[in-house]
Design a protein around this motif. Structure first.
Motif, PDB file in Angstrom:
ATOM      1  N   TRP A 104      -1.507   7.352   1.506  1.00 35.72           N
ATOM      2  CA  TRP A 104      -2.626   8.083   0.383  1.00 35.72           C
ATOM      3  C   TRP A 104      -2.329   9.273  -0.175  1.00 35.72           C
ATOM      4  O   TRP A 104      -2.657   9.637  -1.023  1.00 35.72           O
ATOM      5  CB  TRP A 104      -4.066   8.137   1.402  1.00 35.72           C
ATOM      6  CG  TRP A 104      -3.900   9.266   2.546  1.00 35.72           C
ATOM      7  CD1 TRP A 104      -3.860   9.080   3.707  1.00 35.72           C
ATOM      8  CD2 TRP A 104      -4.342  10.515   2.403  1.00 35.72           C
ATOM      9  NE1 TRP A 104      -4.022  10.107   4.601  1.00 35.72           N
ATOM     10  CE2 TRP A 104      -4.321  11.033   3.601  1.00 35.72           C
ATOM     11  CE3 TRP A 104      -4.633  11.189   1.200  1.00 35.72           C
ATOM     12  CZ2 TRP A 104      -4.661  12.583   3.750  1.00 35.72           C
ATOM     13  CZ3 TRP A 104      -5.070  12.769   1.396  1.00 35.72           C
ATOM     14  CH2 TRP A 104      -5.062  13.387   2.697  1.00 35.72           C
ATOM     15  N   LEU A 139      -3.600   2.547  -3.372  1.00 33.71           N
ATOM     16  CA  LEU A 139      -4.221   2.562  -1.809  1.00 33.71           C
ATOM     17  C   LEU A 139      -4.176   1.087  -0.956  1.00 33.71           C
ATOM     18  O   LEU A 139      -4.088   1.202   0.134  1.00 33.71           O
ATOM     19  CB  LEU A 139      -5.474   3.238  -1.808  1.00 33.71           C
ATOM     20  CG  LEU A 139      -5.472   4.654  -2.348  1.00 33.71           C
ATOM     21  CD1 LEU A 139      -6.841   5.273  -2.411  1.00 33.71           C
ATOM     22  CD2 LEU A 139      -4.581   5.504  -1.344  1.00 33.71           C
ATOM     23  N   ARG A 177       0.713  -1.066  -0.118  1.00 41.32           N
ATOM     24  CA  ARG A 177       0.123  -0.122   0.013  1.00 41.32           C
ATOM     25  C   ARG A 177       0.763   1.444   0.177  1.00 41.32           C
ATOM     26  O   ARG A 177       1.826   1.288   0.856  1.00 41.32           O
ATOM     27  CB  ARG A 177      -0.886   0.107   1.330  1.00 41.32           C
ATOM     28  CG  ARG A 177      -2.003  -0.982   1.334  1.00 41.32           C
ATOM     29  CD  ARG A 177      -2.836  -0.918   2.449  1.00 41.32           C
ATOM     30  NE  ARG A 177      -3.657  -2.048   2.601  1.00 41.32           N
ATOM     31  CZ  ARG A 177      -4.606  -2.296   3.365  1.00 41.32           C
ATOM     32  NH1 ARG A 177      -4.514  -1.461   4.490  1.00 41.32           N
ATOM     33  NH2 ARG A 177      -5.351  -3.373   3.610  1.00 41.32           N
TER      34      ARG A 177
END
Length: 280
Positions: free
Chosen positions: A165, A268, A162
């Motif tokens: 963000w 994400l 990931r």
């Protein structure tokens, strides 16, 4: 893993989403070379292939390869895709390293290669890889491009899983700006995915993102539609909008926006939104 977007994915938007306006110049292409000569990352694609290829640098040129083309002295092979081979070269006049793509005889699609060149020449934006020269010499079709040395976003996801963000949003905003420049020029990319987002700095850094590989790009004007056959699917299934999976000629700017959304999801979450054992 690949997906079956025609069965499981929602349709892409019917109109092009707002894309931040472009402000500075650059252009379009297909290469990213790693900083060392031992392992070089090359993003290449053609009608049936659009994947990052990892090859070892080759000190000697292969048989039949020109030593010099378009004012560039070729140094070694960086990678090979369905449309041709990519070489590291040194531009004699500008005294800089560049990437050179040579069309392979087996590909035999000179008109498609020239369309790629015309496509690239229409775009001027800092978030699209720059094209420096193109043409035909001694029977070789060639494309000279800037060398981008920071790897690609797909490598970033493989390394980190990931992506934070804020970083993910910044990267996809830059990608949207590059794609917006292409759309304003009347061009649809048709293979939007993290592997075609190249970085100018190291993966851990804050380098600029550049959209690469317009080899599958389509002009939005009817005069170019014959270059893509009816029913032929071009692109990468895991990121492909349903209408593009049915017929690539139906892919417009919304298909690129759809694939950009899938790419953001991938950054994400570290995975694809739709997964299946095969594309059928």
């Amino acid at each position: 893993m690949t997906s079956d977007p025609s069965r499981t994915a929602p349709a892409s938007p019917t109109g092009s989403a707002a894309v931040p306006p472009a402000s500075e110049p650059a252009t379009a292409a297909t290469l990213v070379a790693g900083p060392s000569t031992a392992a070089t990352q090359v993003a290449t694609s053609g009608p049936a292939e659009a994947a990052t290829v990892v090859t070892h640098g080759i000190d000697a040129l292969p048989p039949g390869a020109p030593k010099e083309i378009g004012g560039v002295r070729l140094r070694r092979v960086l990678g090979k895709g369905a449309m041709g081979e990519v070489y590291l070269g040194r531009h004699a006049t500008m005294d800089v390293d560049v990437a050179v793509k040579l069309m392979t005889t087996a590909a035999g699609d000179g008109e498609r290669f020239l369309q790629e060149v015309r496509t690239a020449a229409k775009i001027s934006h800092p978030n699209v890889v720059q094209v420096l020269n193109a043409g035909t010499q001694d029977g070789h079709l060639f494309l000279v491009m800037e060398l981008v040395t920071g790897g690609d976003v797909a490598q970033l996801v493989r390394r980190d899983g990931r992506v934070p963000w804020r970083r993910a949003v910044d990267l996809m905003t830059q990608a949207a700006e590059g794609l917006g420049a292409a759309h304003r020029a009347g061009i649809v990319h048709r293979d939007v995915k993290p592997a075609n987002f190249l970085l100018t700095g190291p993966l851990a850094g804050e380098g600029r993102l550049k959209v690469a590989d317009l080899g599958l790009a389509k002009h939005q004007h009817a005069t170019d539609v014959e270059l893509t056959q009816a029913g032929v699917v071009m692109g990468t299934p895991a990121y492909m909008a349903p209408e593009q999976a049915v017929d690539s000629r139906r892919a417009g700017p919304p298909a690129d926006i759809y694939a950009l959304g899938v790419s953001l999801f991938h950054l994400l979450s570290g995975r694809l939104p739709y997964e299946a054992p095969s594309t059928t």
